[in-house]
Design a protein around this motif. Sequence first.
Motif, PDB file in Angstrom:
ATOM      1  N   SER A  38       0.830  -1.205   0.000  1.00 24.01           N
ATOM      2  CA  SER A  38       0.000   0.000   0.000  1.00 24.01           C
ATOM      3  C   SER A  38       0.865   1.256   0.000  1.00 24.01           C
ATOM      4  O   SER A  38       0.589   2.214  -0.735  1.00 24.01           O
ATOM      5  CB  SER A  38      -0.923  -0.009   1.217  1.00 24.01           C
ATOM      6  N   GLN A  39       1.918   1.254   0.796  1.00 18.32           N
ATOM      7  CA  GLN A  39       2.815   2.414   0.848  1.00 18.32           C
ATOM      8  C   GLN A  39       3.500   2.645  -0.501  1.00 18.32           C
ATOM      9  O   GLN A  39       3.648   3.783  -0.944  1.00 18.32           O
ATOM     10  CB  GLN A  39       3.852   2.240   1.956  1.00 18.32           C
ATOM     11  N   ARG A  40       3.911   1.566  -1.147  1.00 22.80           N
ATOM     12  CA  ARG A  40       4.562   1.705  -2.456  1.00 22.80           C
ATOM     13  C   ARG A  40       3.589   2.241  -3.508  1.00 22.80           C
ATOM     14  O   ARG A  40       3.947   3.111  -4.300  1.00 22.80           O
ATOM     15  CB  ARG A  40       5.139   0.371  -2.922  1.00 22.80           C
ATOM     16  N   VAL A  41       2.366   1.721  -3.514  1.00 23.23           N
ATOM     17  CA  VAL A  41       1.375   2.193  -4.483  1.00 23.23           C
ATOM     18  C   VAL A  41       1.076   3.670  -4.244  1.00 23.23           C
ATOM     19  O   VAL A  41       1.000   4.460  -5.195  1.00 23.23           O
ATOM     20  CB  VAL A  41       0.098   1.323  -4.439  1.00 23.23           C
ATOM     21  N   LYS A  42       0.927   4.071  -2.996  1.00 20.08           N
ATOM     22  CA  LYS A  42       0.687   5.490  -2.691  1.00 20.08           C
ATOM     23  C   LYS A  42       1.848   6.346  -3.175  1.00 20.08           C
ATOM     24  O   LYS A  42       1.650   7.434  -3.707  1.00 20.08           O
ATOM     25  CB  LYS A  42       0.478   5.677  -1.185  1.00 20.08           C
ATOM     26  N   ARG A  43       3.084   5.854  -3.003  1.00 18.37           N
ATOM     27  CA  ARG A  43       4.261   6.603  -3.480  1.00 18.37           C
ATOM     28  C   ARG A  43       4.254   6.705  -5.002  1.00 18.37           C
ATOM     29  O   ARG A  43       4.559   7.767  -5.567  1.00 18.37           O
ATOM     30  CB  ARG A  43       5.553   5.937  -3.003  1.00 18.37           C
ATOM     31  N   LEU A  44       3.877   5.622  -5.683  1.00 21.27           N
ATOM     32  CA  LEU A  44       3.831   5.649  -7.149  1.00 21.27           C
ATOM     33  C   LEU A  44       2.803   6.671  -7.641  1.00 21.27           C
ATOM     34  O   LEU A  44       3.028   7.355  -8.642  1.00 21.27           O
ATOM     35  CB  LEU A  44       3.532   4.251  -7.693  1.00 21.27           C
ATOM     36  N   PHE A  45       1.685   6.801  -6.938  1.00 21.85           N
ATOM     37  CA  PHE A  45       0.715   7.854  -7.260  1.00 21.85           C
ATOM     38  C   PHE A  45       1.301   9.230  -6.958  1.00 21.85           C
ATOM     39  O   PHE A  45       1.265  10.137  -7.782  1.00 21.85           O
ATOM     40  CB  PHE A  45      -0.580   7.680  -6.448  1.00 21.85           C
ATOM     41  N   ARG A  46       1.831   9.389  -5.768  1.00 26.24           N
ATOM     42  CA  ARG A  46       2.356  10.683  -5.311  1.00 26.24           C
ATOM     43  C   ARG A  46       3.459  11.207  -6.237  1.00 26.24           C
ATOM     44  O   ARG A  46       3.531  12.398  -6.534  1.00 26.24           O
ATOM     45  CB  ARG A  46       2.867  10.546  -3.877  1.00 26.24           C
ATOM     46  N   GLU A  47       4.320  10.297  -6.711  1.00 25.68           N
ATOM     47  CA  GLU A  47       5.438  10.701  -7.562  1.00 25.68           C
ATOM     48  C   GLU A  47       5.054  10.771  -9.040  1.00 25.68           C
ATOM     49  O   GLU A  47       5.888  11.084  -9.872  1.00 25.68           O
ATOM     50  CB  GLU A  47       6.616   9.751  -7.349  1.00 25.68           C
ATOM     51  N   GLY A  48       3.789  10.498  -9.351  1.00 24.43           N
ATOM     52  CA  GLY A  48       3.297  10.687 -10.704  1.00 24.43           C
ATOM     53  C   GLY A  48       3.534   9.526 -11.665  1.00 24.43           C
ATOM     54  O   GLY A  48       3.267   9.667 -12.858  1.00 24.43           O
ATOM     55  N   PHE A  49       4.026   8.396 -11.172  1.00 31.57           N
ATOM     56  CA  PHE A  49       4.191   7.243 -12.052  1.00 31.57           C
ATOM     57  C   PHE A  49       2.829   6.679 -12.447  1.00 31.57           C
ATOM     58  O   PHE A  49       2.657   6.165 -13.543  1.00 31.57           O
ATOM     59  CB  PHE A  49       5.044   6.150 -11.389  1.00 31.57           C
ATOM     60  N   ILE A  50       1.874   6.746 -11.535  1.00 31.45           N
ATOM     61  CA  ILE A  50       0.492   6.368 -11.831  1.00 31.45           C
ATOM     62  C   ILE A  50      -0.304   7.665 -11.833  1.00 31.45           C
ATOM     63  O   ILE A  50      -0.340   8.378 -10.835  1.00 31.45           O
ATOM     64  CB  ILE A  50      -0.080   5.396 -10.782  1.00 31.45           C
ATOM     65  N   LYS A  51      -0.953   7.963 -12.951  1.00 36.05           N
ATOM     66  CA  LYS A  51      -1.695   9.210 -13.080  1.00 36.05           C
ATOM     67  C   LYS A  51      -3.149   9.073 -12.682  1.00 36.05           C
ATOM     68  O   LYS A  51      -3.746  10.003 -12.167  1.00 36.05           O
ATOM     69  CB  LYS A  51      -1.603   9.733 -14.511  1.00 36.05           C
ATOM     70  N   ALA A  52      -3.763   7.909 -12.973  1.00 37.29           N
ATOM     71  CA  ALA A  52      -5.186   7.719 -12.688  1.00 37.29           C
ATOM     72  C   ALA A  52      -5.526   6.245 -12.793  1.00 37.29           C
ATOM     73  O   ALA A  52      -4.769   5.461 -13.364  1.00 37.29           O
ATOM     74  CB  ALA A  52      -6.037   8.517 -13.667  1.00 37.29           C
ATOM     75  N   VAL A  53      -6.667   5.890 -12.260  1.00 33.82           N
ATOM     76  CA  VAL A  53      -7.223   4.555 -12.421  1.00 33.82           C
ATOM     77  C   VAL A  53      -8.602   4.754 -13.024  1.00 33.82           C
ATOM     78  O   VAL A  53      -9.412   5.511 -12.501  1.00 33.82           O
ATOM     79  CB  VAL A  53      -7.325   3.813 -11.069  1.00 33.82           C
ATOM     80  N   ARG A  54      -8.854   4.086 -14.159  1.00 32.32           N
ATOM     81  CA  ARG A  54     -10.103   4.296 -14.890  1.00 32.32           C
ATOM     82  C   ARG A  54     -10.676   2.976 -15.367  1.00 32.32           C
ATOM     83  O   ARG A  54      -9.960   1.997 -15.522  1.00 32.32           O
ATOM     84  CB  ARG A  54      -9.860   5.165 -16.128  1.00 32.32           C
ATOM     85  N   ALA A  55     -11.956   3.021 -15.693  1.00 30.72           N
ATOM     86  CA  ALA A  55     -12.601   1.881 -16.340  1.00 30.72           C
ATOM     87  C   ALA A  55     -12.421   2.020 -17.847  1.00 30.72           C
ATOM     88  O   ALA A  55     -12.481   3.129 -18.382  1.00 30.72           O
ATOM     89  CB  ALA A  55     -14.085   1.856 -15.994  1.00 30.72           C
TER      90      ALA A  55
END
Length: 153
Positions: A38-55
Amino acid sequence: MSDLDSIDLSLLRLLQEDGRRTTLDLADRVGLSPTGTSQRVKRLFREGFIKAVRAVLDPQKLGRGTIVFIQVRLDQTAPHVFDRFADAVANAPEVLECHMVVGGFDYLVKARIADMTVFQEFLQRVILPLPGVRETHTYASVADVKPDALLPV
């Protein structure tokens, strides 16, 4: 990418394949605790590697089964003309993507419409009135060979 280790890359691949994966599933697949995952995924979002989650929607079922690519040449290459064009195309819901390109034309527009019977109306209502449009060339897609490709990570 140098800040990413093999676990980060695995998380990116797994989430890109299916953004609905639970933290428990991700943790199991990468060999970390749920908290660490969970911490790694939050960091990936925070650092912009993941921009969004969509259908990912089915365009055919939503009445947008046809893709057209439109090359657009503007009448002048001044910054204010580019800005006006970009603002106008951003507000057209049929337009999925618009790229400023170098070469024989200025923009490549990707749009989804119901079918070719409504294309002329779309062109006259959306594309031709855009600021500075001098010339267009349209290509209709007959098959989605590789739609929604995943980024290689």
